[in-house]
Design an enzyme around this catalytic site. Sequence first.
Site, short mmCIF file in Angstrom:
data_model
loop_
_atom_site.label_atom_id
_atom_site.label_comp_id
_atom_site.label_asym_id
_atom_site.label_seq_id
_atom_site.Cartn_x
_atom_site.Cartn_y
_atom_site.Cartn_z
N GLY A 81 48.08 37.08 36.21
CA GLY A 81 46.76 37.18 36.83
C GLY A 81 46.08 35.83 36.88
O GLY A 81 46.65 34.80 36.54
N ASP A 83 41.77 34.05 36.70
CA ASP A 83 40.32 34.25 36.62
C ASP A 83 39.64 33.80 37.90
O ASP A 83 38.66 34.41 38.33
CB ASP A 83 39.74 33.49 35.42
CG ASP A 83 40.36 33.98 34.13
OD1 ASP A 83 40.24 35.18 33.86
OD2 ASP A 83 41.01 33.18 33.44
N GLY A 96 42.07 35.31 28.83
CA GLY A 96 42.60 35.97 27.63
C GLY A 96 43.07 34.98 26.58
O GLY A 96 43.68 35.37 25.58
N GLU A 102 51.12 30.75 29.15
CA GLU A 102 51.21 31.15 30.56
C GLU A 102 51.71 30.00 31.43
O GLU A 102 52.51 30.20 32.34
CB GLU A 102 49.84 31.63 31.06
CG GLU A 102 49.46 32.99 30.49
CD GLU A 102 48.04 33.41 30.81
OE1 GLU A 102 47.77 34.62 30.75
OE2 GLU A 102 47.19 32.55 31.09
C1 5RP Z 1 44.87 35.43 30.44
C2 5RP Z 1 44.73 35.14 31.88
C3 5RP Z 1 44.56 36.32 32.79
O1 5RP Z 1 45.62 36.36 33.69
C4 5RP Z 1 43.24 36.18 33.52
O2 5RP Z 1 42.21 36.10 32.54
C5 5RP Z 1 42.98 37.36 34.45
O3 5RP Z 1 42.83 38.52 33.70
P1 5RP Z 1 42.52 39.92 34.36
O4 5RP Z 1 43.73 40.33 35.12
O5 5RP Z 1 42.21 40.83 33.20
O6 5RP Z 1 41.31 39.76 35.25
O7 5RP Z 1 44.75 34.03 32.35
O8 5RP Z 1 44.91 34.26 29.67
#
Ligand code: 5RP
Length: 216
Positions: A81, A83, A96, A102
């Site tokens: 995913g 942000d 997260g 990642e």
């Molecule tokens: C975690 C990330 C996530 O992919 C990002 O925060 C998106 O999260 P979500 O799918 O809950 O909106 O980078 O470190």
Amino acid sequence: MNVEREKQLAAAAAADMVEGGMRVGLGTGSTVAYFLHELARRNLKAMHVATSPRTADAARALGIVVEPFNVLDRLDLVVDGADQISRSGWLIKGGGGAQTREKIVAASADRFVVIADSTKLVDRLRAPVPLELLAFGLASTLRLLGNTTLRDVGHSPDGGVICDFHGDVSDPAALAQWLSSTPGVIGHGLFAPELVSEVLVGTGNTVQRSSSGGTQ
Ligand code: 5RP
């Protein structure tokens, strides 16, 4: 707009890209949680590595076998995913706190596919940029960075300190370079367009696809 539905649509489209025998990287977050469900439903024989203990636990609970990421040197497909996804293709990740792992997993992939709902599309990136810092010398690193707040989430699985940088993000390439060259910064949440193969954005009842990161 139904954000959960959009996440689910993007996740299902990404799951369709997985084939038996592939080495697949699993990102972190609520959109990836939908992807895990779609993957489990397809019940393919693939190899999986996870970008966080949270994802590894969730995947295993669904019957997806997760390997440690210390032997495989390359993955076929990584799905994660974001942000924020800017028109120029830069991403901010790390909501997260998993941005370091990642990025390592994304960089190992032949194809890095980003899945998101339409609220993640932005004209320009905005602060904060998630960071992972070494605990050693933390106060000094924070002073060098300026404008950075500690996140109250405990250490990363690799012992790093999760923070958020609130400074200027108008030039992501320059900022990424500066963060990478600042001693004590283990990882940051700016992901360059070159890293991204495809972006799948749930938009209403469809999935908008764009290649090479850019969405313009
Ligand atoms: C975690 C990330 C996530 O992919 C990002 O925060 C998106 O999260 P979500 O799918 O809950 O909106 O980078 O470190």
